[in-house]
Structures are given as structure tokens and as C-alpha cells.
Design an enzyme around this catalytic site. Structure first.
Site, PDB file in Angstrom:
ATOM      1  CG  HIS A 148      66.001 -27.885   7.625  1.00  0.00           C
ATOM      2  ND1 HIS A 148      66.452 -26.785   8.330  1.00  0.00           N
ATOM      3  CD2 HIS A 148      65.106 -27.408   6.736  1.00  0.00           C
ATOM      4  CE1 HIS A 148      65.862 -25.699   7.860  1.00  0.00           C
ATOM      5  NE2 HIS A 148      65.029 -26.052   6.892  1.00  0.00           N
ATOM      6  CG  ASP A 150      70.265 -26.968   9.093  1.00  0.00           C
ATOM      7  OD1 ASP A 150      69.228 -27.642   8.892  1.00  0.00           O
ATOM      8  OD2 ASP A 150      70.895 -26.402   8.177  1.00  0.00           O
ATOM      9  CD  GLU A 215      67.245 -26.182   3.864  1.00  0.00           C
ATOM     10  OE1 GLU A 215      66.704 -25.901   2.776  1.00  0.00           O
ATOM     11  OE2 GLU A 215      67.549 -25.304   4.699  1.00  0.00           O
ATOM     12  CG  HIS A 494      66.346 -17.806   5.639  1.00  0.00           C
ATOM     13  ND1 HIS A 494      67.125 -18.104   4.536  1.00  0.00           N
ATOM     14  CD2 HIS A 494      65.854 -18.994   6.051  1.00  0.00           C
ATOM     15  CE1 HIS A 494      67.070 -19.410   4.297  1.00  0.00           C
ATOM     16  NE2 HIS A 494      66.305 -19.968   5.213  1.00  0.00           N
TER      17      HIS A 494
END
Ligand SMILES: Cn1cncc1C[C@H](NC(=O)CCN)C(=O)O
Ligand SMILES: [Zn+2]
Ligand SMILES: [Zn+2]
Length: 523
Positions: A148, A150, A215, A494
Site C-alpha cells: 500500500h 497510503d 490500507e 505510524h
């Protein structure tokens, strides 16, 4: 390399430590010796020489590969914040990737994602999902890579030391949002393919790509596409590879054999829809917050043990063989604890820590919607609050049994309070654990490729979090799924200052190339 920005610390980007250095000569020699040692090839056998050439190519072109990662990281492809400007960035990101794949010679289909209805009534377009393929030789296996493009939101003010959307190299670490999750690994796969293409070498396997841009927002539209394409795009796929998690070590590569699932609950306690003033109503109400805190407080004790009756009943018993597996894994619990800036974990030994991350359920309390959470001293009594918690699921827990156990437990605790409020419990999300078939050929091929490129056996690890798409691939197209991570344990997905090491990115590109060759040999 000088096109990559440098953090203003006076450290030169050229000043790479030996720890993170990617040494072309040494690694080619290592590969050569390993191939000899394994007795798989005579020194001049074609696959060994081809791999050496590919590895050399990747080493020589590593600065170009880093430059492309820099261009991709520069796109703020945040799928979480639902604003039109960021959706445009996502479309731009997917177009960049489609273009890159076309220039590799792939046939590329950008499948319209439709649109997304937000709770506030607004609609936003969903970026296309890329389906691409390169080669369709019936004699070769077909390997499909999922990734992914994103990313999670990131703002410099959150505590980033560098601009999150300017890939910045410091001591061999490439800092930037999406560097490890998941732009770097997607590009590593593309780099591996491009090395074969640039040298005009035949690809050892047929390659397919499925690359999405939603995602982080729950892979909106992906499952439907996989179901729709089951008998078309996926009909020729033999293996699916996902590289969207991390090693458990900073230096030792890993193969992931399973992940936990998750059951996500909301518990609403409501008196009325409006808030109260605690001067006017405080003392004469059953307060929803007090009920909710008691409910949330009843779920887990201070040693991490889940207090919901029966919750451990179906958890797979620990075997001696499994115990041994944890011993072999490269993890220094003290280093892990220190680098996470935690004073003490619930467990001290490596084995206990790994078991409680991977093979036992855990219950986490995430938040309370409707609670007063701003700074200041507001004297409010929230009228309606929603608690959120989730239980990480492991083999062989049963989702609907867990749901019932949670509901019955909360109803019992609530009934003991004799509250006049209303309580509603629901399971918002149910994701099953994922278990790999490590006997499958592609795990063998990946192990051999790791041995060749890194000179070591991989850690056979699990992952405590969930990659929902793995089960969808396994269930819908019924093909072998493998998780082959490239990033190091301290990459910080993250988080602020997310990075991928140049070494992981470049050796990871070689690893994928070696994997293609090993897959071809097994067919
Ligand atoms: C959204 N969601 C709710 N329950 C589980 C998830 C998936 C989420 N997945 C990841 O973080 C990917 C890690 N590489 C998680 O495991 O929390
Ligand atoms: Zn990811
Ligand atoms: Zn992520």
C-alpha cells in the site's frame, strides 16, 4: 545520494557508519561464498552468476533507488484525514506508481475505487487500486506482491526532527513518513524487478502487483475487488507476498508465520443525549462515566490477565516445540524496553514477552468517546459516553464465543451496579488471526534467499498486530500467503520519525531478487 536531504546536525550523509553501510564488494563476495558453501551451484552456474550480477546492479544503483523513495515519500498520501486535498495526493501517488510500473514494461490496470460516504454525509473519491502484471509464461510460477502507498498522518509539530515528507538520511537511516510503511518495501520489490529488466535478463517468475491507497483507512474497496478479480487477475496467481510488517530485531532478518487477529468492542452508557452541569445534577444521578469506568476497569487486571470468564478457554496450549522456537529468536528484552522508553514491562524474559505479544490474547483500552478530554476544569457530567477496547485474538479462539463472553461479562458487571442508565455493547470489528503454511515452497525459497543475501537463517516470527488482507487473500483466492518483512524493529511505523535503514532497503531489494530466483528453481 547528495540529492537526499540532510538533517541539520552537521552529520554528513556520506558519513555512514559501518553498522548501516551497504558494502557492495563484501556482500557480493559473501553471496558467492554462500552459494558455494551450499553446494547449490558450481562457481560459474548461470543462476549464481545472474544473482551476483543483479546484486552488483542493485549496489551500483542504490542512490537512484533512494532518490525514487524520496520522490514517493514527498507525496502526502495520507488516507486517514478525509479531506479533498489529501485525496488528490493519493491519486497522484497511485498515478506515480502506475507510471513507474508501466515504464518497467508491466501492463497496468488502475481500477476505479468509486467513492466513500463519510458519517457526516460528505463523499470523497477512493484512489484507484493498481493491478499490474509482468510476464505470463505458463512454465513459471506467478508471484503477486501486495502493498500500500497510503500513509498515516504526520506533521512536523507532532515531534518529527525532520520534515516528514522530505526523505532525510542521517547515519544510514532514511527518515520520512511511509519510508518503511509501506513505500520502501513496495519500491524494494520494484527495484528487484527493475534490476532484471535493466540488464535485459529474463524474469525468473511471472510478477503481479496489487497496490492500494486506502490500507490505513481499513482497505476500503479492496476486499470487493479481490472477490471480483478472483477468477480473472488472481486466477493465475500461485503465491502472494506481503511485506508490511517488521523484523523483531534491528539486524537479523525474519519471516512472519502468523499474526494475531482482533475483536474491537464499543460499550455505550447513556443517561440522555445532552451533557449535565455537575453543580445542578451532581449527587442525584447515576453518572454514565462512573458506570463506564467501572465497566472498563473490570476487563483486565494489573498483571495483564484478562478477567472475562472463559476467555482463555480455547487458546492453543503451549507445546515444548513452540517454547524452543522462542529461544532461537534474536531479541534483547532490555534493549527493547529501553529503546521503547518503558520503565518495566509486565514480563522480563524474552520468551514471556514474545509469547504475550504473539500467542496469548491481550486486552487494550483505547478511549472514550464523549468524555471531557480537553485541558481545563470544565464541570461537566457527560450524558452519554462510548468506551472502546479490543481483544487481540490468537489461535484457536472463536470469534463469536469471544463476543458472547464479553457481552455477558459486561452485562453482569453493569447489573451489579443497579444503574438506571442504558448500556449497549457491540463488536465493531472482528478480524481472525492469520497462520501461514510455512511448509509451502515460497517459505523455503524465502529462507534460502535470506541465507544468500544476509548470510543467516531468518528469525521465524509472528506479529502481534493484524494485516486483515492476508486472510482475505488466503480465504478468497485460496493461495499461499507469505509475509516477508524488510524493516527493522525500530523503524517506528505510524510513529514520529518513521524511517527505513538504507541497508534494509537495499539488501531488501536484493532479497526480493534472490527470492525470484529461488522460486524459479523450486518449479
Ligand atoms: C484497524 N485495525 C483494527 N484492529 C486491527 C486493525 C489492523 C491494524 N493493522 C496494523 O496496524 C498493520 C500493522 N502492520 C492493527 O493491527 O491494529
Ligand atoms: Zn502498512
Ligand atoms: Zn500502517
Amino acid at each position: 545520494m547528495d540529492s537526499v536531504g540532510t538533517m541539520n546536525t552537521g552529520q554528513s550523509i556520506l558519513c555512514k557508519t559501518s553498522h548501516t553501510d551497504s558494502r557492495p564488494v563484501a556482500s557480493s563476495l559473501l553471496v558467492f561464498l554462500l552459494l558455494l558453501e551450499r553446494g547449490m551451484f558450481s562457481p560459474s552456474s548461470p543462476p549464481a552468476r545472474l544473482l551476483e550480477k543483479v546484486i552488483q546492479y542493485i549496489d551500483l544503483h542504490q542512490d537512484e533507488f533512494v532518490q525514487t523513495l524520496k520522490e514517493w515519500v514527498a507525496v502526502e498520501s495520507d488516507s486517514i484525514q478525509p479531506v479533498p486535498r489529501l485525496r488528490q495526493e493519493l491519486f497522484r501517488m497511485m498515478a506515480l506508481a502506475a507510471d513507474k510500473l508501466r515504464r518497467l514494461g508491466a501492463s497496468v490496470d488502475s481500477v476505479d475505487g468509486g467513492s466513500q460516504q463519510l458519517p457526516n454525509g460528505q463523499t470523497l473519491p477512493i484512489p484507484p487500486i493498481i493491478l499490474a502484471e509482468l510476464g505470463n509464461d505458463p512454465k513459471k510460477p506467478t508471484v503477486c506482491f501486495y502493498g500500500h502507498l497510503d500513509v498515516q498522518p504526520a506533521r512536523r509539530e507532532d515531534g518529527w526532527l525532520t520534515d516528514p515528507y522530505t526523505l532525510t538520511e542521517v547515519d544510514g537511516k532514511l527518515y520520512g513518513r511511509g519510508a518503511t510503511d509501506n513505500k520502501g518495501p513496495v519500491l524494494a520489490w520494484i527495484n528487484a524487478v527493475s534490476a532484471f529488466r535493466a540488464m535485459e535478463e529474463d524474469l525468473p517468475v511471472n510478477i503481479k502487483f496489487i497496490i492500494e491507497g486506502m490500507e490505513e483507512a481499513g482497505s476500503v474497496a479492496l476486499e470487493e475487488l479481490v472477490r471480483r478479480e478472483k477468477d480473472r487477475f488472481f486466477s493465475s496467481v500461485d503465491y502472494v507476498v506481503i511485506s508490511d510488517n517488521l523484523w523483531i530485531s534491528r539486524r537479523k532478518p525474519a519471516l512472519t508465520c502468523g499474526t494475531r487477529g482482533n475483536s474491537y468492542f464499543t460499550v455505550e452508557v447513556k443517561c440522555r443525549d445532552q451533557d449535565f452541569h455537575s453543580g445542578t445534577f451532581g449527587g442525584i444521578l447515576n453518572e454514565p462515566m462512573a458506570d463506564l469506568i467501572a465497566l472498563l476497569g473490570s476487563l483486565v487486571d494489573s498483571s495483564g490477565h484478562i478477567l472475562i470468564p472463559g476467555i482463555y478457554d480455547h487458546v492453543a496450549p503451549l507445546t515444548e516445540e513452540e517454547k524452543k522456537m522462542y529461544k532461537a529468536i534474536d531479541l534483547d528484552p532490555e534493549e527493547y524496553r529501553n529503546s521503547s522508553q518503558v520503565k518495566k514491562f509486565l514480563f522480563d524474559t524474552k520468551e514471556e514477552i514474545l509469547m504475550h505479544l504473539w500467542r496469548y490474547p491481550s486486552l487494550s483500552i483505547h478511549g472514550i468517546e464523549g468524555a471531557f478530554e480537553e485541558p481545563g476544569a470544565k464541570t461537566v457530567i457527560p450524558g452519554r459516553v462510548i468506551g472502546k477496547f479490543s481483544i487481540r485474538l490468537v489461535p484457536h479462539m472463536n470469534m463469536s464465543v469471544v463476543e458472547t463472553q464479553v457481552k455477558q461479562h459486561l452485562e453482569y458487571i453493569f447489573s451489579k451496579r443497579n444503574s438506571s442508565n442504558q448500556m449497549v455493547v457491540s463488536m465493531a470489528l472482528g478480524l481472525h488471526p492469520w497462520i501461514a503454511n510455512i511448509k509451502d515452497n515460497q517459505y523455503l525459497a524465502a529462507k534460502r534467499a535470506i541465507k544468500t543475501v544476509f548470510g543467516t537463517e531468518p528469525d521465524m516470527i509472528r506479529d502481534g498486530s493484524t494485516i486483515p488482507i492476508a486472510n482475505i487473500f488466503q480465504d478468497v483466492i485460496q493461495k499461499s500467503v507469505m509475509m516477508l518483512p524488510l524493516g527493522a524493529v525500530d523503524d517506528g511505523e505510524h510513529a514520529q520519525n518513521e524511517k527505513i535503514n538504507r541497508w534494509n532497503y537495499i539488501e531488501g531489494s536484493k532479497l526480493f531478487a534472490a527470492f525470484f530466483l529461488e522460486m524459479a528453481k523450486l518449479h
